[in-house]
Design an enzyme around this catalytic site. Structure first.
Site, PDB file in Angstrom:
ATOM      1  N   GLU A   1      -4.563  -6.248   2.862  1.00 37.31           N
ATOM      2  CA  GLU A   1      -3.118  -6.662   3.280  1.00 37.31           C
ATOM      3  C   GLU A   1      -3.584  -8.619   2.917  1.00 37.31           C
ATOM      4  OE1 GLU A   1      -5.502  -4.953   5.418  1.00 37.31           O
ATOM      5  OE2 GLU A   1      -3.765  -3.329   5.555  1.00 37.31           O
TER       6      GLU A   1
ATOM      7  N   GLU B   1       0.922  -1.495  -0.173  1.00 38.17           N
ATOM      8  CA  GLU B   1      -0.291   0.217   0.354  1.00 38.17           C
ATOM      9  C   GLU B   1       1.130   1.369  -0.105  1.00 38.17           C
ATOM     10  OE1 GLU B   1      -2.341  -0.779   4.130  1.00 38.17           O
ATOM     11  OE2 GLU B   1      -3.132  -2.600   1.868  1.00 38.17           O
TER      12      GLU B   1
ATOM     13  N   HIS C   1      -0.952   0.696  16.306  1.00 41.37           N
ATOM     14  CA  HIS C   1      -0.012   0.933  15.398  1.00 41.37           C
ATOM     15  C   HIS C   1       1.136   0.307  15.655  1.00 41.37           C
ATOM     16  CE1 HIS C   1      -3.466   2.502  12.952  1.00 41.37           C
ATOM     17  NE2 HIS C   1      -2.731   2.712  11.978  1.00 41.37           N
TER      18      HIS C   1
ATOM     19  N   PHE D   1       2.422  -1.073   8.649  1.00 39.16           N
ATOM     20  CA  PHE D   1       2.305  -1.587  10.551  1.00 39.16           C
ATOM     21  C   PHE D   1       1.972  -2.591  10.673  1.00 39.16           C
ATOM     22  CE2 PHE D   1       1.320   3.083   9.875  1.00 39.16           C
ATOM     23  CZ  PHE D   1       1.801   4.051  10.853  1.00 39.16           C
TER      24      PHE D   1
ATOM     25  N   ASP E   1       1.170  -4.283  12.907  1.00 39.32           N
ATOM     26  CA  ASP E   1      -0.445  -4.979  12.921  1.00 39.32           C
ATOM     27  C   ASP E   1      -1.111  -5.313  12.471  1.00 39.32           C
ATOM     28  OD1 ASP E   1       0.188  -2.685  16.064  1.00 39.32           O
ATOM     29  OD2 ASP E   1       1.329  -2.666  14.587  1.00 39.32           O
ATOM     30  N   PHE E   2      -0.630  -4.977  11.382  1.00 37.36           N
ATOM     31  CA  PHE E   2      -1.774  -5.642  10.308  1.00 37.36           C
ATOM     32  C   PHE E   2      -1.174  -6.645   9.734  1.00 37.36           C
ATOM     33  CE2 PHE E   2      -1.935  -0.634   8.732  1.00 37.36           C
ATOM     34  CZ  PHE E   2      -1.932  -0.356   9.808  1.00 37.36           C
TER      35      PHE E   2
HETATM   36  C1  LIG Z   1      -5.262  -2.159   7.775  1.00 35.63           C
HETATM   37  C2  LIG Z   1      -4.956  -1.235   7.309  1.00 35.63           C
HETATM   38  N1  LIG Z   1      -3.989  -1.409   6.641  1.00 35.63           N
HETATM   39  C3  LIG Z   1      -3.825   0.131   6.213  1.00 35.63           C
HETATM   40  C4  LIG Z   1      -3.398   0.960   7.381  1.00 35.63           C
HETATM   41  C5  LIG Z   1      -3.517   2.548   6.978  1.00 35.63           C
HETATM   42  N2  LIG Z   1      -3.625   3.073   6.156  1.00 35.63           N
HETATM   43  C6  LIG Z   1      -4.306   3.717   7.576  1.00 35.63           C
HETATM   44  S1  LIG Z   1      -6.066   5.117   7.076  1.00 35.63           S
HETATM   45  C7  LIG Z   1      -5.736   4.681   5.117  1.00 35.63           C
HETATM   46  C8  LIG Z   1      -5.681   5.046   4.000  1.00 35.63           C
HETATM   47  C9  LIG Z   1      -7.922   4.703   4.310  1.00 35.63           C
HETATM   48  O1  LIG Z   1      -8.508   4.793   3.502  1.00 35.63           O
HETATM   49  P1  LIG Z   1     -10.149   4.540   3.244  1.00 35.63           P
HETATM   50  O2  LIG Z   1     -10.257   3.818   3.433  1.00 35.63           O
HETATM   51  O3  LIG Z   1     -10.743   5.779   2.287  1.00 35.63           O
HETATM   52  O4  LIG Z   1     -10.504   6.187   4.117  1.00 35.63           O
HETATM   53  P2  LIG Z   1     -10.038   8.205   4.473  1.00 35.63           P
HETATM   54  O5  LIG Z   1      -8.719   7.665   4.340  1.00 35.63           O
HETATM   55  O6  LIG Z   1      -9.803   8.653   3.025  1.00 35.63           O
HETATM   56  O7  LIG Z   1     -10.801   8.169   4.891  1.00 35.63           O
HETATM   57  C10 LIG Z   1      -4.859   3.027   4.993  1.00 35.63           C
HETATM   58  C11 LIG Z   1      -3.698   2.934   4.500  1.00 35.63           C
HETATM   59  C12 LIG Z   1      -4.491   0.897   8.550  1.00 35.63           C
HETATM   60  N3  LIG Z   1      -4.537   1.648   9.220  1.00 35.63           N
HETATM   61  N4  LIG Z   1      -5.506  -0.549   8.122  1.00 35.63           N
END
Ligand SMILES: Cc1ncc(C[n+]2csc(CCOP(=O)(O)OP(=O)(O)O)c2C)c(N)n1
Ligand SMILES: [Mg+2]
Lengths: 319, 325
Positions: free
Chosen positions: B60, B29, B129, B83, B85-86
């Site tokens: 993931e 990602e 995280h 991270f 954690d994921f």
């Molecule tokens: C399982 C997981 N993968 C990746 C992340 C890292 N991460 C946090 S927010 C985000 C983007 C999320 O996108 P969206 O669902 O569209 O929500 P937005 O941030 O746009 O509000 C990512 C990749 C995470 N927190 N949890």
């Protein structure tokens, strides 16, 4: 539509509260008073407020990493929120959770989430409990466009559909999941199109129009409460600020951001309320002043609150 | 030798392997244009293009599973999980599929892949995280587990991991990214399964991994002022685990403390302690084996609580003084 004047003014007030709260959080961050990271929803306020306006008090929500707006709209208290962000014992999570984990169980907020998509099955379980207990409650499940690509989205939505659970899935599509544009992450144009795969209603809404959001969600909530099963609503919106604290916005243009700022949900609603004769300028200004004052008081409360005690660090892992 | 940041050394290792073998590719990602959430892959997208530095949806399980599948078919994927954690979301594909494929299929398959990401607390990112749990993966037959502590090691070990024919879990502590250290200009590899003595000493052995190596070395420096001579052994890979180097060190010093970033219960330190207790080093022990590890709690947000959740330099210093008293 059955929107009372009180409800309209409530929606205006809540959007302002969220906006001012988050701009203040941004300032506190820059002043090194808040630690860690956080995700602001500036520009997306109509989605949280219009959706939650369609709920009854006892209903439930699950929120996301970008969850301050959901919490406030569900009746979250400003002092406890600021106190949490400042890591204080008086915060929603006693300073243990921070921005990404604020939960307000008494108000039916089952928690923000640090795991993208993590709340989707949980909301589904809340709706399952309502169905089993026959308590007549509905759950709103908030998630982003990015979260809709997690396996757990598909698993949970299908589970809700086959069991006709009282839940409404609200996708807040702000066109990006971190740096990845929605169109590069999804083969369909709308997340709402995926509803067809689970034979449930799917609807795309202008997520910056608070009344349009309210109407769409209300219809879905009513349907869920009648026992007719889940719906999927997609609020198209945009986040004005970076993804989180550390985002240089390399993946989108200034023009795009500016264009969306022109569609500010709060300015737009203010104009509408005035045009419709629902409220006067002075009245709306007064609301804004009240909101600002409440926020300053909440920050003072948070600043003056005690830190958690290290002796208590092991508390609360198990019930 | 030039000094480099851990994050830059890691990226160099990735880049060199991508140049050497066109089957090596990166998937994860925000690894493309954005360069990864922590900047590990910065610039690689521009150099190698979007096919070899592949942004994915937030999925993931699919990232891990696609890495397994591509590896089964001759590619050498390096999957980034944003991270640590994921990793739990990627878990089934990794442990039920990737780890087991070779043995289950009668030794006929191989799964040459790396899955890497940042673990650890210290940034206020809270419970989802911040966790360190590399030891979990060491429990699964078929997986290798690596946790480099220095810029030198991270570069040499990422190269060895990419060349290894098995699935490798590569755990980076996020506080290490900004740590500087010497990295040679010429090519080198650090083999999996070889511990490294980060500091020679005669009074006590610290076995520490990942970020705790940095803290152990700092503690050793402070203890030196008081005439205590500390040896620091870094296993570098949890699996395979180089017990030989650890045992030899304990035989020399007669005392040992194991310092981990993971929660205490069932941590890798217990494995090391059992290994020492059941080895020829047992007769040389002048004090009980001591462990320092994270508390058995999710990582709290409040900075002071967070600091107390895992061992700090002063905890190591105090524990060693207690042992030597
Ligand atoms: C399982 C997981 N993968 C990746 C992340 C890292 N991460 C946090 S927010 C985000 C983007 C999320 O996108 P969206 O669902 O569209 O929500 P937005 O941030 O746009 O509000 C990512 C990749 C995470 N927190 N949890
Ligand atoms: Mg999004």
């Amino acid at each position: 539509m059955s929107l009372t004047r009180d409800k309209k003014l409530w929606m205006y007030r809540k959007m302002l509260e969220i906006r001012h709260f988050e701009l203040e959080v941004d300032r506190l961050f820059k002043a090194n008073m808040i630690w860690g990271t956080c995700h602001l929803s500036v520009g997306e306020e109509a989605s949280a407020v219009g959706s939650i306006a369609a709920l009854e008090d006892g209903d439930m929500i699950t929120s996301t990493h970008r969850g301050h707006g959901h919490c406030l709209a569900k009746g979250g208290e400003l002092p406890e929120m600021f106190a949490e962000l400042l890591g204080k014992e008086t915060g929603y999570c006693r300073g243990r959770g921070g921005s990404m984990h604020i939960a307000d169980l008494e108000k039916g907020n089952l928690g923000a989430n640090g795991i993208v998509g993590g709340g989707i099955p949980i909301a589904t379980g809340a709706a399952l409990a309502s169905k089993m207990k026959k308590d007549g409650k509905v759950t709103l499940c908030f998630f982003g466009d990015g979260a809709a690509n997690q396996g757990c989205f598909h698993e949970a939505v299908n589970l809700a559909a086959v069991n006709k659970l009282p839940i409404v899935y609200i996708c807040e599509n702000n066109l990006y999941g971190m740096s990845v544009p929605f169109r590069k992450a999804s083969s369909v144009e709308n997340i709402a199109d995926r509803a067809a795969a689970y034979s449930m209603p799917g609807r795309v809404v202008d997520g910056n129009d608070v009344e349009a959001v309210y109407e769409a969600v209300k219809e879905a909530v009513d349907r869920a409460r009648r026992g007719e099963g889940p719906s999927l609503i997609e609020n198209k919106t945009y986040r004005w600020l970076g993804h989180s604290k550390s985002d240089a916005n390399v993946y989108r243009t200034k023009e795009e951001i500016e264009e969306w700022k022109q569609r500010c949900p709060i300015k737009r609603y203010r104009q509408k309320l005035i045009n419709d004769g629902a409220a006067s300028e002075q009245e709306l200004d007064r609301i804004e002043k009240e909101v600002e004052q409440a926020i300053q008081e909440a920050i003072e409360y948070a600043k003056n609150s005690p830190e958690p005690r290290v002796e208590d660090i092991m508390d609360g892992v198990y019930a | 030798m030039p000094e480099k940041l851990y994050i830059d050394a890691l990226r160099e290792g990735l880049r060199e392997e991508m140049l050497r073998d066109e089957n090596v590719f990166i998937i994860g990602e925000d690894v493309g244009l954005y360069g990864g959430a922590f900047g590990v892959t910065k610039g690689l997208f521009q150099e190698f293009g979007e096919d070899r530095v592949k942004d994915t949806p937030i999925s993931e399980a699919a990232i891990a599973g696609a890495a397994v599948g591509a590896a089964l078919c001759g590619m050498r994927p390096v999957a980034e999980i944003m991270f640590f954690d994921f990793f739990t979301i990627a878990m089934d594909q990794l442990v039920n599929q990737g780890a087991k494929n070779r043995y289950m299929f009668g030794g006929k398959a191989k799964v040459p892949m790396v899955i890497r990401g940042p673990m650890g607390c210290g940034t206020g990112a809270a419970a989802q995280h911040s966790q360190s749990f590399p030891a979990v993966f060491a429990h699964f037959p078929g997986l290798k587990v690596v946790m480099p502590s220095t810029p030198y090691d991270v570069k040499g070990l990422i190269k060895a991991s990419i060349r290894d024919d098995n699935p490798v879990v590569f755990a980076e502590h996020k506080l290490l990214y900004r740590v500087k250290g010497e990295v040679p200009e010429e090519e080198y590899i650090v083999p999996l399964g070889k511990a490294d003595i980060k500091r020679k000493g005669k009074d006590i052995t610290i076995v520490a991994g990942s970020i705790m190596v940095i803290r152990a070395l700092e503690a050793a420096k402070q203890l030196e002022q008081e005439g205590i001579d500390v040896e620091v052994v870094d296993p570098r890979t949890l699996k395979p685990l180089d017990m030989g180097t650890i045992v030899d060190s304990v035989k020399k010093t007669g005392r040992v403390i194991i310092v981990e970033d993971d929660p205490m219960s069932f941590g890798w330190g217990a494995e090391v302690a059992a290994g020492i207790a059941s080895s020829s080093a047992f007769d040389y022990l002048d004090a009980p084996i001591k462990r320092l590890a994270g508390l058995d709690i999710p990582i709290p947000y409040n900075p002071n609580l967070e600091k107390h959740a895992v061992p700090q330099v002063e905890d190591i210093v105090k524990a060693i003084k207690d042992i030597l008293e």
